[in-house]
Scaffold this motif. Structure first.
Motif, mmCIF file in Angstrom:
data_model
loop_
_atom_site.group_PDB
_atom_site.id
_atom_site.type_symbol
_atom_site.label_atom_id
_atom_site.label_comp_id
_atom_site.label_asym_id
_atom_site.label_seq_id
_atom_site.Cartn_x
_atom_site.Cartn_y
_atom_site.Cartn_z
ATOM 1 N N ARG A 171 0.550 -1.148 -0.029
ATOM 2 C CA ARG A 171 0.112 0.024 0.034
ATOM 3 C C ARG A 171 0.792 1.474 0.089
ATOM 4 O O ARG A 171 2.171 1.254 0.215
ATOM 5 C CB ARG A 171 -0.832 0.178 1.229
ATOM 6 C CG ARG A 171 -1.904 -0.970 1.143
ATOM 7 C CD ARG A 171 -2.720 -1.046 2.512
ATOM 8 N NE ARG A 171 -4.082 -2.036 2.424
ATOM 9 C CZ ARG A 171 -4.616 -2.354 3.467
ATOM 10 N NH1 ARG A 171 -3.876 -2.344 4.550
ATOM 11 N NH2 ARG A 171 -5.849 -3.144 3.479
ATOM 12 N N ALA A 172 0.071 2.433 -0.149
ATOM 13 C CA ALA A 172 0.778 3.493 -0.199
ATOM 14 C C ALA A 172 1.683 3.874 1.098
ATOM 15 O O ALA A 172 2.916 4.621 0.830
ATOM 16 C CB ALA A 172 -0.234 4.827 -0.555
ATOM 17 N N ASP A 173 1.114 3.486 2.277
ATOM 18 C CA ASP A 173 1.876 3.725 3.761
ATOM 19 C C ASP A 173 2.727 2.682 3.782
ATOM 20 O O ASP A 173 3.521 2.649 4.812
ATOM 21 C CB ASP A 173 0.760 3.496 4.639
ATOM 22 C CG ASP A 173 0.186 2.264 4.789
ATOM 23 O OD1 ASP A 173 0.613 1.422 4.079
ATOM 24 O OD2 ASP A 173 -0.811 2.025 5.687
ATOM 25 N N GLY A 174 3.249 1.730 2.832
ATOM 26 C CA GLY A 174 4.220 0.543 2.881
ATOM 27 C C GLY A 174 3.854 -0.637 3.519
ATOM 28 O O GLY A 174 4.734 -1.511 3.448
ATOM 29 N N SER A 175 2.647 -0.887 4.024
ATOM 30 C CA SER A 175 2.166 -1.922 4.605
ATOM 31 C C SER A 175 1.828 -2.878 3.304
ATOM 32 O O SER A 175 1.616 -2.447 2.403
ATOM 33 C CB SER A 175 1.008 -1.774 5.528
ATOM 34 O OG SER A 175 -0.048 -0.988 4.992
ATOM 35 N N THR A 176 1.829 -4.038 3.532
ATOM 36 C CA THR A 176 1.455 -5.262 2.486
ATOM 37 C C THR A 176 0.464 -6.105 3.036
ATOM 38 O O THR A 176 0.202 -6.451 4.232
ATOM 39 C CB THR A 176 2.809 -6.159 2.337
ATOM 40 O OG1 THR A 176 3.756 -5.093 2.048
ATOM 41 C CG2 THR A 176 2.456 -6.984 1.344
ATOM 42 N N VAL A 177 -0.445 -6.184 2.232
ATOM 43 C CA VAL A 177 -1.739 -7.169 2.329
ATOM 44 C C VAL A 177 -1.666 -8.124 1.263
ATOM 45 O O VAL A 177 -1.499 -7.997 0.188
ATOM 46 C CB VAL A 177 -3.162 -6.471 2.742
ATOM 47 C CG1 VAL A 177 -3.202 -5.732 3.879
ATOM 48 C CG2 VAL A 177 -3.228 -5.672 1.427
ATOM 49 N N SER A 178 -2.118 -9.370 1.865
ATOM 50 C CA SER A 178 -2.276 -10.316 0.615
ATOM 51 C C SER A 178 -3.427 -11.441 0.934
ATOM 52 O O SER A 178 -4.182 -11.488 2.074
ATOM 53 C CB SER A 178 -1.242 -11.332 0.722
ATOM 54 O OG SER A 178 -0.988 -12.069 1.940
#
Length: 390
Positions: A171-178
């Motif tokens: 994401r734009a904030d650097g976090s990752t989701v899957s």
């Protein structure tokens, strides 16, 4: 996937594509990191295919994300240009770029896919057709839309359950989701569950002559190809129609509009929905299994404000078998899904083996947000992970 089913699924994806607060513009391409954790030794081929949102033209993208329009097709269809991108070897990763498309990311093991061009455009692989040139190839695909409002990327089983994979976004904030990862042993558990399920469900599993399991067809394709009885859902559908001949089914189709309600009653074999004023707004003939599994035909869902949302809700209720136990729909509690002996066992098994419980096991599995979809308005990077066959 049929054109109708493809349109329905694309519609379900694009319902999320609403304008968001102003932010840095989404670039023309973003990186897609493809990681091969499959444990298989065959070469992998990757394809980015779809509609270029800037021009509306159909085509493919190379590894740099450059758009190439398809040339003219023919009748009979003619071979399409080779759009394959060499994928990563087992245990390796490779980063390519994907453009602003609404389309698919295909991947195949061992052999390149066969794409052809008809006069109306690209001929997609038809997994339910034994004579399709791609029938004996082990492959799968993800669907995505990348545009000015961000990225929507899913893992889908709407047409088939096949080579396992997951999708993700940074994401734009650097976090990752899957999403899309199966539980340990989940791949074989789905296949074995279908084999053990009486009533024709075992016929959905398709195996190559060398013993390789290629895929499990979705139940809609199973009915269409004759391996799943056309009456497989009749017992449940008949009970629903009987129930709502004497009771009222209330549908609140929009979670953010709790005051918008429609009331369904069966009369003369037809379910009529009325609004708060008592006026009939739309009616449904009693659906068959094909309409239920495909969320089309007698459960057609146009992109409007009334019939489409009602049809989506009915489709989800039939597939999840919640319509008899809850006259207030949609029922969005996963604990209530697939509890009737007559249900979409394909969807039941897939959801049961997903690490996060999320899947696109039928076209409107996004009702109640049970779909395997990642989204961000300012994506830094996308991910496609090829998972183990276990």
């Amino acid at each position: 996937m049929s054109l109708a089913a493809a349109a329905a699924l694309l519609g379900s994806l694009l319902t999320f594509a609403v304008p968001e607060p102003a932010r840095a513009a989404v670039p023309d391409t973003i990186p897609l990191k493809v990681t091969n954790n499959s444990g298989r030794g065959e070469p992998v081929y990757v394809y980015t295919i779809g509609t270029d949102l800037a021009s509306g033209r159909q085509g493919w993208a190379d590894a740099n994300g450059t758009f190439h329009a398809w040339p003219a097709g023919g009748a009979p269809p003619v071979p399409a240009p080779d759009a394959s991108i060499p994928g990563p070897a087992a245990g390796q990763s490779k980063t390519i770029r994907i453009p602003k498309f609404s389309g698919r990311i295909y991947f195949s093991y061992g052999r390149k896919l066969v794409f052809q061009l008809a006069t109306g455009g690209l001929v997609q692989p038809a997994v339910q057709n034994p004579s399709d040139p791609n029938h004996d190839i082990l492959f799968n695909w993800s669907e995505y839309t990348l545009g000015d409002s961000g990225l929507w990327l899913n893992s889908t089983q709407v047409d088939m359950f096949s080579a396992p994979y997951a999708v993700g976004v940074q994401r734009a904030d650097g976090s990752t989701v899957s999403t899309g990862h199966l539980k340990s042993g989940g791949y074989n558990a789905v296949l074995n569950g279908l084999r053990a399920q009486s009533g024709g469900w075992a016929g959905l599993v398709r195996t190559r002559s060398d013993g390789t399991v290629l895929r499990a067809l979705s139940p809609g394709h199973g009915v269409g190809s004759g391996v799943l009885p056309a009456s497989v859902m009749s017992g449940y559908i008949d009970r629903v129609w009987q129930k709502y001949a004497t009771q009222t089914l209330t549908v609140t189709p929009f979670a953010d509009q709790p005051g918008t309600k429609y009331h369904g009653r069966v009369s003369g074999g037809v379910m009529n929905f009325t609004n708060g004023s008592g006026a009939v707004v739309t009616s449904f003939q009693k659906p068959d299994a094909d309409s239920v599994f495909g969320c089309h035909k007698l459960l057609d869902a146009p992109n409007d404000a009334v019939r489409g949302p009602l049809s989506r809700t009915l489709c989800a209720g039939f597939n999840r078998s919640t319509l008899l136990v809850n006259p207030q729909q949609p029922d969005t509690s996963a604990a209530n899904f697939y509890q009737d002996p007559v249900t979409n066992h394909y969807a039941r098994l897939i959801h049961g083996q997903m690490a996060d419980g999320k899947a696109y096991a039928f076209a409107f599995d996004d009702v109640g947000h049970h779909e395997s979809l990642v989204h961000d308005g300012g994506p830094r990077q996308a991910y496609l992970t090829l998972d183990p066959f276990s």
